[in-house]
Design a protein around this motif. Structure first.
Motif, PDB file in Angstrom:
ATOM      1  N   ARG A 285       0.862  -1.192   0.000  1.00 42.33           N
ATOM      2  CA  ARG A 285       0.000   0.000   0.000  1.00 42.33           C
ATOM      3  C   ARG A 285       0.891   1.232   0.000  1.00 42.33           C
ATOM      4  NH1 ARG A 285      -4.728   2.359   4.067  1.00 42.33           N
ATOM      5  NH2 ARG A 285      -5.580   3.778   2.499  1.00 42.33           N
ATOM      6  N   LEU A 286       0.798   1.977  -1.073  1.00 46.81           N
ATOM      7  CA  LEU A 286       1.653   3.144  -1.270  1.00 46.81           C
ATOM      8  C   LEU A 286       0.788   4.214  -1.920  1.00 46.81           C
ATOM      9  CD1 LEU A 286       4.516   4.221  -1.024  1.00 46.81           C
ATOM     10  CD2 LEU A 286       5.134   2.970  -3.065  1.00 46.81           C
ATOM     11  N   GLU A 287       0.138   5.043  -1.085  1.00 41.49           N
ATOM     12  CA  GLU A 287      -0.815   6.026  -1.622  1.00 41.49           C
ATOM     13  C   GLU A 287      -1.095   7.122  -0.601  1.00 41.49           C
ATOM     14  OE1 GLU A 287      -4.335   3.803  -2.448  1.00 41.49           O
ATOM     15  OE2 GLU A 287      -4.775   3.396  -0.344  1.00 41.49           O
ATOM     16  N   LYS A 288      -1.663   8.227  -1.127  1.00 41.66           N
ATOM     17  CA  LYS A 288      -2.048   9.347  -0.271  1.00 41.66           C
ATOM     18  C   LYS A 288      -3.506   9.159   0.177  1.00 41.66           C
ATOM     19  CE  LYS A 288      -1.046  12.421  -3.512  1.00 41.66           C
ATOM     20  NZ  LYS A 288      -0.830  13.681  -4.232  1.00 41.66           N
ATOM     21  N   GLU A 289      -3.792   9.677   1.371  1.00 41.59           N
ATOM     22  CA  GLU A 289      -5.172   9.709   1.849  1.00 41.59           C
ATOM     23  C   GLU A 289      -5.339  10.992   2.643  1.00 41.59           C
ATOM     24  OE1 GLU A 289      -8.358   7.036   4.450  1.00 41.59           O
ATOM     25  OE2 GLU A 289      -6.230   6.630   4.662  1.00 41.59           O
ATOM     26  N   LEU A 290      -6.481  11.681   2.469  1.00 36.85           N
ATOM     27  CA  LEU A 290      -6.742  12.895   3.243  1.00 36.85           C
ATOM     28  C   LEU A 290      -7.773  12.555   4.311  1.00 36.85           C
ATOM     29  CD1 LEU A 290      -6.003  15.904   3.482  1.00 36.85           C
ATOM     30  CD2 LEU A 290      -7.987  16.415   2.046  1.00 36.85           C
ATOM     31  N   LEU A 291      -7.322  12.478   5.560  1.00 38.29           N
ATOM     32  CA  LEU A 291      -8.259  12.192   6.654  1.00 38.29           C
ATOM     33  C   LEU A 291      -8.996  13.490   7.004  1.00 38.29           C
ATOM     34  CD1 LEU A 291      -6.110   9.977   9.083  1.00 38.29           C
ATOM     35  CD2 LEU A 291      -7.549   9.258   7.178  1.00 38.29           C
ATOM     36  N   ALA A 292     -10.266  13.353   7.313  1.00 33.89           N
ATOM     37  CA  ALA A 292     -11.068  14.543   7.642  1.00 33.89           C
ATOM     38  C   ALA A 292     -11.914  14.275   8.883  1.00 33.89           C
ATOM     39  CB  ALA A 292     -11.970  14.905   6.463  1.00 33.89           C
ATOM     40  N   GLN A 293     -11.925  15.257   9.779  1.00 35.52           N
ATOM     41  CA  GLN A 293     -12.823  15.237  10.941  1.00 35.52           C
ATOM     42  C   GLN A 293     -13.384  16.643  11.077  1.00 35.52           C
ATOM     43  OE1 GLN A 293     -11.171  13.915  14.659  1.00 35.52           O
ATOM     44  NE2 GLN A 293     -11.173  11.769  14.078  1.00 35.52           N
ATOM     45  N   THR A 317      10.499   1.833  -2.840  1.00 32.46           N
ATOM     46  CA  THR A 317       9.172   2.271  -2.375  1.00 32.46           C
ATOM     47  C   THR A 317       9.303   3.506  -1.473  1.00 32.46           C
ATOM     48  OG1 THR A 317       9.172   0.691  -0.521  1.00 32.46           O
ATOM     49  CG2 THR A 317       8.157  -0.036  -2.569  1.00 32.46           C
ATOM     50  N   ALA A 318      10.421   3.624  -0.733  1.00 32.76           N
ATOM     51  CA  ALA A 318      10.620   4.817   0.108  1.00 32.76           C
ATOM     52  C   ALA A 318      10.763   6.076  -0.749  1.00 32.76           C
ATOM     53  CB  ALA A 318      11.847   4.638   0.996  1.00 32.76           C
ATOM     54  N   LEU A 319      11.449   5.957  -1.892  1.00 33.99           N
ATOM     55  CA  LEU A 319      11.570   7.100  -2.808  1.00 33.99           C
ATOM     56  C   LEU A 319      10.198   7.532  -3.313  1.00 33.99           C
ATOM     57  CD1 LEU A 319      14.705   6.059  -4.914  1.00 33.99           C
ATOM     58  CD2 LEU A 319      14.547   8.070  -3.425  1.00 33.99           C
ATOM     59  N   GLU A 320       9.364   6.519  -3.640  1.00 37.45           N
ATOM     60  CA  GLU A 320       8.018   6.832  -4.133  1.00 37.45           C
ATOM     61  C   GLU A 320       7.167   7.470  -3.027  1.00 37.45           C
ATOM     62  OE1 GLU A 320       4.511   4.455  -6.469  1.00 37.45           O
ATOM     63  OE2 GLU A 320       6.594   4.078  -7.020  1.00 37.45           O
ATOM     64  N   ALA A 321       7.286   6.943  -1.805  1.00 41.57           N
ATOM     65  CA  ALA A 321       6.551   7.527  -0.673  1.00 41.57           C
ATOM     66  C   ALA A 321       6.995   8.971  -0.443  1.00 41.57           C
ATOM     67  CB  ALA A 321       6.776   6.689   0.590  1.00 41.57           C
ATOM     68  N   ALA A 322       8.300   9.221  -0.555  1.00 38.66           N
ATOM     69  CA  ALA A 322       8.822  10.583  -0.357  1.00 38.66           C
ATOM     70  C   ALA A 322       8.294  11.536  -1.428  1.00 38.66           C
ATOM     71  CB  ALA A 322      10.350  10.562  -0.357  1.00 38.66           C
TER      72      ALA A 322
END
Length: 341
Positions: A285-293, A317-322
């Motif tokens: 799992r390598l993706e962005k997520e916007l948490l909202a409250q 994968t660390a390069l991609e996460a960065a």
């Protein structure tokens, strides 16, 4: 916006390598690695650390090859530097052997490792129960040396280390602008990800300094990996098993299977048992997520689920996460235009 405050949750090979990559790729940021456990208590410390990647069914092969090549190139540069021993990185040659001819005689990573070729008939005489084999040179990256080496790099670039148990990513909202989730199996709770499960691995660390070549049965269940200070013998793949205590019967079986491949191991001494739980899922799992409250927002980059391929894939994968973190930081720095009424 001035400095972007980034928290990386988890201090195994994923958390530390991602933090180091962020420190290089994202300008004007502060990085804190937060974890309940650090080396030598992480799963990465138990891993044999051989660069022989698994195949993730849910990830395109070209993407897996890119991750592996970036990791191999990164570690190869370390292996050829004065840092090699400190970082626990070394080249190892050996054989991967099969009891029947595999469907894929040439795996996707064959042209990334060095000198990949089919084994000769004479070489196979060493393994009378096996009918096919591959000979190549790859890298071994040893967690107990590599993790402190990464920590040192991180601190050298101004990163902070914090020992703390995180129950919920929202806890970090007050103090950080972006959170990177590298919590491995902790993501069942922190990200509500029920796709991730443990695959228990038990290994033996033994003294057998005369063993210089790695031997890996193609099934991946029996392997002999020589390292800097010991030889790792394995292993197991027990899906859904959370037990961290060594099992004496399993250890006996591992030793017996490894001695069948390399009879000189009957002379191995100082046998120590280790257990680690691989954080496995059908794909990384390598993706962005916007948490909202309510009106609150917390950008999160998820980076976990590498299973048995953690060290083999970690730098790619660390390069991609960065890069994903860099996109989040840019979005935070870009002012939202006010609507004209």
């Amino acid at each position: 916006m001035g400095t972007v405050r980034i928290a990386t949750v988890g201090a195994g090979v994923m958390g530390l390598s991602t933090a180091v990559c962020i420190s290089k790729l994202v300008p004007r940021c502060s990085i804190t690695v937060i974890s309940e456990q650090f080396t030598p208590e992480t799963t990465s410390d138990v891993a044999a650390g051989m660069l022989i990647p698994p195949v993730y069914p849910d990830t395109p092969i070209h993407k897996q090859k890119q991750w592996f090549k970036e990791t191999f190139d990164h570690l190869f540069a370390i292996a050829n530097s004065a840092e090699a021993e400190d970082a626990g990185v070394l080249l190892v040659s050996g054989w991967q052997i099969f009891r029947s001819i595999p469907t894929e005689e040439v795996p996707f990573w064959a042209d990334v490792v060095l000198g990949f070729r089919k084994m000769t008939e004479d070489e196979l005489k060493k393994f009378p129960q096996h009918v096919f084999g591959q000979a190549f040179t790859t890298l071994k990256c040893e967690g107990p040396a590599y993790l402190p080496w990464l920590e040192k790099r991180l601190k050298g670039s101004g990163g902070l280390i914090l020992t703390r148990r995180i129950e919920d990513l929202w806890e970090l909202h007050q103090s950080f602008d972006i959170v990177v989730n590298c919590s491995g199996l902790g993501s069942r709770q922190l990200a509500g990800d029920l796709k991730i499960f443990p695959v228990r691995g038990q290994v033996l660390k033994v003294q057998a300094p005369w063993v210089k070549h790695f031997i890996r049965d193609g099934s991946g269940l029996t392997y002999i990996y020589p390292g800097i200070s010991n030889v790792t013998l394995g292993g197991t793949r027990q899906k859904g098993d959370w037990n961290l205590s060594p099992d004496a019967e399993i250890s006996k079986g591992i030793l017996s299977r490894c001695c069948a491949l390399e009879p000189s191991l009957h002379g191995a001494c100082d046998i120590r048992e280790k257990v680690g739980l691989r954080p496995s899922r059908p794909g990384v799992r390598l993706e962005k997520e916007l948490l909202a409250q309510g009106s609150r927002r917390l950008p999160v980059v998820h980076h976990y689920g590498h299973g048995s391929g953690g060290i083999a894939m970690h730098w790619g994968t660390a390069l991609e996460a960065a890069r994903l973190v860099s996109e989040c930081a840019q979005a935070l720095r870009t002012p939202v235009p006010k609507s004209k009424l």
